[in-house]
Design an enzyme around this catalytic site. Structure first.
Site, mmCIF file in Angstrom:
data_model
loop_
_atom_site.group_PDB
_atom_site.id
_atom_site.type_symbol
_atom_site.label_atom_id
_atom_site.label_comp_id
_atom_site.label_asym_id
_atom_site.label_seq_id
_atom_site.Cartn_x
_atom_site.Cartn_y
_atom_site.Cartn_z
ATOM 1 N N HIS A 1 -5.718 -11.635 -12.529
ATOM 2 C CA HIS A 1 -6.022 -11.962 -13.923
ATOM 3 C C HIS A 1 -7.356 -11.347 -14.299
ATOM 4 O O HIS A 1 -8.249 -11.277 -13.464
ATOM 5 C CB HIS A 1 -6.086 -13.489 -14.106
ATOM 6 N N ASP B 1 2.124 -17.282 -14.438
ATOM 7 C CA ASP B 1 3.471 -16.719 -14.459
ATOM 8 C C ASP B 1 4.145 -16.719 -13.102
ATOM 9 O O ASP B 1 5.343 -16.460 -13.002
ATOM 10 C CB ASP B 1 3.430 -15.289 -15.007
HETATM 11 N N1 CMC Z 1 -0.976 -6.643 -7.482
HETATM 12 C C1 CMC Z 1 -1.659 -5.727 -6.728
HETATM 13 N N2 CMC Z 1 -2.905 -5.309 -7.004
HETATM 14 C C2 CMC Z 1 -3.508 -5.837 -8.065
HETATM 15 C C3 CMC Z 1 -2.875 -6.794 -8.887
HETATM 16 C C4 CMC Z 1 -1.557 -7.195 -8.556
HETATM 17 N N3 CMC Z 1 -0.892 -8.103 -9.287
HETATM 18 N N4 CMC Z 1 -3.694 -7.144 -9.897
HETATM 19 C C5 CMC Z 1 -4.827 -6.425 -9.712
HETATM 20 N N5 CMC Z 1 -4.707 -5.635 -8.608
HETATM 21 C C6 CMC Z 1 -5.738 -4.745 -8.036
HETATM 22 C C7 CMC Z 1 -5.892 -3.480 -8.875
HETATM 23 O O1 CMC Z 1 -5.043 -2.461 -8.426
HETATM 24 C C8 CMC Z 1 -7.355 -3.167 -8.631
HETATM 25 O O2 CMC Z 1 -7.473 -2.621 -7.340
HETATM 26 P P1 CMC Z 1 -8.594 -1.480 -7.036
HETATM 27 O O3 CMC Z 1 -9.910 -2.154 -7.282
HETATM 28 O O4 CMC Z 1 -8.361 -1.093 -5.626
HETATM 29 O O5 CMC Z 1 -8.311 -0.360 -7.995
HETATM 30 C C9 CMC Z 1 -8.018 -4.538 -8.588
HETATM 31 O O6 CMC Z 1 -6.987 -5.435 -8.138
HETATM 32 C C10 CMC Z 1 -8.566 -5.007 -9.922
HETATM 33 O O7 CMC Z 1 -7.490 -5.048 -10.841
HETATM 34 P P2 CMC Z 1 -7.528 -4.534 -12.352
HETATM 35 O O8 CMC Z 1 -6.210 -3.887 -12.658
HETATM 36 O O9 CMC Z 1 -8.765 -3.752 -12.581
HETATM 37 O O10 CMC Z 1 -7.647 -5.907 -13.101
HETATM 38 P P3 CMC Z 1 -7.393 -6.145 -14.638
HETATM 39 O O11 CMC Z 1 -8.284 -7.240 -15.026
HETATM 40 O O12 CMC Z 1 -7.489 -4.882 -15.408
HETATM 41 O O13 CMC Z 1 -5.832 -6.580 -14.694
HETATM 42 C C11 CMC Z 1 -3.886 -7.902 -14.722
HETATM 43 C C12 CMC Z 1 -5.419 -7.895 -14.777
HETATM 44 C C13 CMC Z 1 -3.371 -9.302 -15.036
HETATM 45 C C14 CMC Z 1 -3.312 -6.925 -15.787
HETATM 46 C C15 CMC Z 1 -3.434 -7.462 -13.311
HETATM 47 O O14 CMC Z 1 -3.965 -8.354 -12.349
HETATM 48 C C16 CMC Z 1 -1.918 -7.383 -13.193
HETATM 49 O O15 CMC Z 1 -1.331 -6.377 -13.586
HETATM 50 N N6 CMC Z 1 -1.254 -8.453 -12.656
HETATM 51 C C17 CMC Z 1 0.178 -8.491 -12.554
HETATM 52 C C18 CMC Z 1 0.770 -8.831 -13.913
HETATM 53 C C19 CMC Z 1 0.596 -10.294 -14.240
HETATM 54 O O16 CMC Z 1 0.870 -11.179 -13.429
HETATM 55 N N7 CMC Z 1 0.186 -10.551 -15.494
HETATM 56 C C20 CMC Z 1 0.077 -11.909 -16.005
HETATM 57 C C21 CMC Z 1 -1.326 -12.279 -16.368
HETATM 58 S S1 CMC Z 1 -1.457 -14.029 -16.673
HETATM 59 C C22 CMC Z 1 -0.552 -14.296 -18.086
HETATM 60 C C23 CMC Z 1 -1.258 -13.856 -19.306
HETATM 61 O O17 CMC Z 1 -2.340 -14.414 -19.593
HETATM 62 O O18 CMC Z 1 -0.717 -12.990 -19.996
#
Ligand code: CMC
Length: 431
Positions: free
Chosen positions: A308, A366
């Site tokens: 998140h 989720d």
């Molecule tokens: N699986 C694997 N790796 C992950 C995941 C995941 N679900 N989420 C983040 N990472 C890794 C990402 O690849 C990055 O790694 P590195 O530093 O090596 O490049 C690191 O963790 C930081 O992640 P980020 O993508 O920079 O984080 P963000 O804040 O931009 O993204 C997120 C947040 C929710 C989009 C992401 O965690 C994600 O895609 N999660 C899966 C989708 C999900 O469950 N979404 C629901 C969110 S809660 C409901 C809502 O409020 O909508």
């Protein structure tokens, strides 16, 4: 709120400029950089708003490190235990929990706005039956603006209030109609003697051929799903609603924009993606192979329902959802549910894995909400619509706050231009 603190930016050849530091009631302080461009000729660069507060808000507070979520100062745990969804709606909209009289009036008004204009039925028949329900929702909710010309003056507080009632009341009807249309079943009209969540369950699952039997445990579970998803401060879809509304667009059009944004798999589409992921993994023996793929940067595979932008700890909503998941599965005699067991095993593996630990990736709401919804009989393709139903109150509360904020300005971000510098058009025959 301003403080005596200042943040100093050193730039250029020995120049320095001071900026005010604002403090909220809780949470990090904020550097007020509104005068930055005027004073320095520079913009800030912050794609995805990683460090940028885009509004002053009094509605919802998240402490992502501690895993805390407050609506108007009340913890999500207490609200989920002690209140029903419409009380939470009242709280989000008005800032205080209702007393018995206020609650009665609010419930009465919402209940008496649940029917949609009969012409709206025709919008549904314009869609293919196999259309994604969120595609239908974007269209139908946007179309509501064509029905209420009498109350679309966004500067009139009374009009804003009526629109809020209409949206909260009609969205369950529209979600249920979307489902019924996809199934080829007749629409079920709302009934005023039922609670908000009972009404929705009945509109979704009743058929004219027989009486629909309400299960209070399932109704309560749905109500809890709605409470947990009701608002989440400046998330992607809420910022979209605020951004659309900043131009003065009407609230129904803004909600349609919010629904479109929510649809994406990184946001509201995650519970659908999470359930599909569990189905694909299929069996606990496949978890190590799946985790290996997730950790492989070239695979593009994510552990859906994990991670998140704000929570760097267990999402408090995920804990409550896991509890609800137990209750629902026990009630239905599904305690051995294959996907629930798989989800628990997957969560355990991820929480012990260095990749997830070092990145502070924990289950979000989720991760379990899809399993609960599936057990309630809601098909996977409808999951994000349920999220939209719940989030409507958050969107409308945030939209109304923005419209009433004297500091509100049209949202107009700037950019770092990296395209071609100015050049001359070469005549066609010489290109
Ligand atoms: N699986 C694997 N790796 C992950 C995941 C995941 N679900 N989420 C983040 N990472 C890794 C990402 O690849 C990055 O790694 P590195 O530093 O090596 O490049 C690191 O963790 C930081 O992640 P980020 O993508 O920079 O984080 P963000 O804040 O931009 O993204 C997120 C947040 C929710 C989009 C992401 O965690 C994600 O895609 N999660 C899966 C989708 C999900 O469950 N979404 C629901 C969110 S809660 C409901 C809502 O409020 O909508």
């Amino acid at each position: 709120m301003s403080s005596d603190k200042k943040a100093v930016l050193h730039w250029g050849d020995g120049k320095s400029t001071e900026f005010p530091v604002l403090t909220g009631t809780i949470g990090p302080e904020v550097v007020d950089i509104r005068s930055l461009y005027g004073k320095t000729g520079m913009f800030t660069y912050d794609p995805g708003f990683m460090s940028t507060a885009c509004a002053t808000s009094r509605i919802t507070y998240i402490d992502g490190d501690e895993g805390v979520l407050l609506y108007r100062g009340y913890s999500i745990e207490q609200l989920a235990q002690s209140c029903d969804f419409l009380e939470v709606c009242y709280l989000l909209l008005n800032g205080e929990l209702p007393n018995a009289k206020q609650r009665g009036e609010f419930v009465n008004t919402v209940t008496r706005h649940t029917m949609v204009h009969d012409q709206l039925n025709r919008f549904f028949t314009g869609f293919r039956r196999d259309a994604h329900p969120m595609a239908v929702m974007v269209g139908v909710v946007g179309a509501l603006s064509a029905f209420y010309h009498d109350s679309l003056d966004i500067n009139n507080p009374e009009h804003r209030k009526i629109s809020a009632f209409r949206l909260i009341a009609k969205i369950p009807t529209i979600v249920a109609m979307t489902y019924k249309y996809s199934m080829g079943q007749p629409f079920v009209y709302p009934r005023n003697d039922l609670s908000y969540s009972e009404n929705f369950m009945r509109m979704m699952f009743a058929v004219p051929a027989e009486e629909y039997k309400m299960n209070p445990v399932l109704v309560r579970a749905l109500d809890r799903i709605l409470i947990l998803h009701a608002d989440h401060e400046q998330n992607a879809s809420t910022s979209t609603v605020r951004q659309a509304g900043s131009s003065g667009a009407n609230p129904f059009a803004c909600m349609a924009a919010g629904i479109a944004c929510l649809w994406g798999p990184a946001h509201g589409g995650a519970n659908e993606a999470c359930l599909n992921m569990l189905e694909e993994i299929g069996d606990a023996s496949k978890i190590p192979e799946f985790i290996k793929q997730v950790k492989d940067k070239n695979s593009n595979v994510k552990l859906m329902g994990f991670g998140h932008r704000v929570y760097k700890n267990y999402d408090p909503r995920a804990k409550l959802m896991r509890e609800t998941c137990h209750e629902v599965l026990n009630e239905l005699g599904l305690h051995d549910d294959r996907l629930f067991k798989l989800a628990i095993a997957l969560e355990k593996v991820a929480l012990e894995d260095e990749y997830f630990v070092s990145r502070k990736l924990y289950p979000n709401v989720d991760f379990y909400s899809g399993i609960v919804q599936r057990a309630l009989g809601i098909p996977v393709a409808m999951f994000t619509c349920i999220f939209a139903l719940a989030r409507t109150v958050g969107w409308i509360a945030q939209w109304a706050e923005m419209v009433g904020d004297p500091e509100n300005k049209i949202a107009r971000p700037r950019q770092l231009y990296a395209g071609a510098p100015r050049r001359d058009v070469v005549p066609l025959e010489k290109r």
